[in-house]
Design a protein around this motif. Structure first.
Motif, PDB file in Angstrom:
ATOM      1  N   CYS A 232       0.833  -1.214   0.000  1.00  0.00           N
ATOM      2  CA  CYS A 232       0.000   0.000   0.000  1.00  0.00           C
ATOM      3  C   CYS A 232       0.861   1.256   0.000  1.00  0.00           C
ATOM      4  CB  CYS A 232      -0.915   0.003   1.222  1.00  0.00           C
ATOM      5  SG  CYS A 232      -2.275  -1.175   1.146  1.00  0.00           S
ATOM      6  N   PHE A 236       1.051   4.005  -2.998  1.00  0.00           N
ATOM      7  CA  PHE A 236       0.736   5.371  -2.562  1.00  0.00           C
ATOM      8  C   PHE A 236       1.869   6.328  -2.929  1.00  0.00           C
ATOM      9  CE2 PHE A 236       1.100   8.685   0.687  1.00  0.00           C
ATOM     10  CZ  PHE A 236      -0.155   9.265   0.641  1.00  0.00           C
ATOM     11  N   THR A 271      -5.166   3.641  -1.262  1.00  0.00           N
ATOM     12  CA  THR A 271      -4.031   3.077  -0.517  1.00  0.00           C
ATOM     13  C   THR A 271      -3.791   3.822   0.799  1.00  0.00           C
ATOM     14  OG1 THR A 271      -2.530   4.458  -1.857  1.00  0.00           O
ATOM     15  CG2 THR A 271      -2.874   2.169  -2.558  1.00  0.00           C
TER      16      THR A 271
END
Length: 336
Positions: A232, A236, A271
């Motif tokens: 994530c 991101f 995210t």
């Protein structure tokens, strides 16, 4: 009686295997079913709610279908990243651009493998007894023994004490009797109402992986949530990098850059939320590992105001939880 629960035994399956290679739960699988017909396998006579595949080699929880949704939540943002965001990153970073895109794809495959290792293995199930436990030898008269045997024949376990004291690292702890499984649960064991099993070192039942988290799959669960957190944060970060590159190339503000790459904006939001969820969960479990607690114990305030008998110090806690040996799975063996 309690000694029988952890006694050694051998298994015959075209040969004999020493009991040292089996976990406590696996030994009890064989012992508790040794009065069943020959050529049955353990998973075929299992009384819990588990679902078995590949002749018992894969052990899933009753809500295994939730895996499909979990895999969808993981793979979809990575696919969008690789399809809609990657091309600009490849052009901007030239030699390492391909690596920037390849990493999340390969890392996602790794996460899915860890997810199946978490969901598709025995979490540490204690198989049920066929009969209530026998009375203790000490302090029992012949009349008490006769009453006990009468209750067993009648299918009643009324005389079984609800708790029993056992010693853990020099500290006396109480273990409860499970009327469903007809056994005294080992320390840190709890009965999962969803799977309908007693599970060693029960942590919690996770709906995202569709399985209990316990002694035999906890480390894989921790690897799963920590790896998902890394994924994530990676997506991101590089979505933000992509937005910054657009702002520099077109000399525009943030809003116009997001309009030129709306997928980057959606992935940033997605995210960010996911990283807070799995990241917070990872941080919580780092704390549990360092203090040698389970989620079940922590939520029930088991050690508030008293010593945790399982806390062996930081290094030993990590070693016991993450690096201890996992016995081989035996649910595909024939019951003798």
């Amino acid at each position: 009686m309690q000694g029988k629960m952890y006694s050694s035994s051998s298994i015959s399956n075209g040969g004999s295997a020493p009991a040292a290679h089996l976990s406590d739960s696996n030994r009890r699988i064989i012992i508790s079913h040794n009065t069943t017909p020959y050529n049955n396998r353990v998973y075929q006579v299992w009384k819990g709610n588990n679902k078995f595949f590949l002749e018992g080699r894969l052990v899933f929880g009753p809500d295994v279908r939730s895996l499909v949704f979990t895999i969808f939540l993981i793979t979809t943002p990575v696919l969008f990243f690789c399809i809609f965001v990657s091309q600009r990153l490849i052009n901007q970073f030239h030699q390492i651009g391909d690596l920037i895109v390849a990493f999340p794809a390969l890392f996602t495959v790794f996460i899915i493998i860890i997810l199946f290792l978490t969901s598709g293995r025995d979490p540490g199930i204690i198989p049920r007894n066929l009969h209530p436990p026998e009375p203790e030898d000490e302090g029992n008269s012949s009349s008490m023994t006769s009453a006990w045997l009468a209750n067993i024949r009648g299918g009643v376990a009324a005389n079984v004490p609800p708790t029993k004291d056992v010693s853990v690292n020099g500290t006396i702890v109480k273990v409860k009797y499970c009327h469903t499984c007809m056994l005294y649960r080992p320390p840190r064991c709890s009965h999962c109402s969803i799977c309908n099993n007693c599970v060693e070192r029960f942590d919690h039942h996770c709906p995202w992986v569709g399985q209990c988290i316990g002694k035999r799959n906890y480390r894989f669960f921790f690897m799963f949530i920590s790896s998902t957190t890394v994924l994530c944060l990676y997506v991101f970060s590089f979505c933000w990098v992509n937005i910054r590159k657009i702002m520099e190339s077109y000399h525009c503000n943030l809003w116009k850059a997001l309009l030129k790459s709306p997928v980057s904006g959606v992935l940033i939001l997605y995210t960010f939320i996911a990283a807070w969820f799995v990241g917070g969960l990872t941080a919580f479990h780092v704390y549990l590992i360092c203090t040698n607690q389970t989620t079940y114990e922590n939520f029930r305030y088991r050690y508030d105001g008293k010593m945790n008998p399982y806390n062996l110090g930081l290094v030993r806690n990590i070693g016991e939880t993450i690096f201890s040996k996992i016995p081989l799975l035996r649910t595909s063996l024939e019951v003798m």
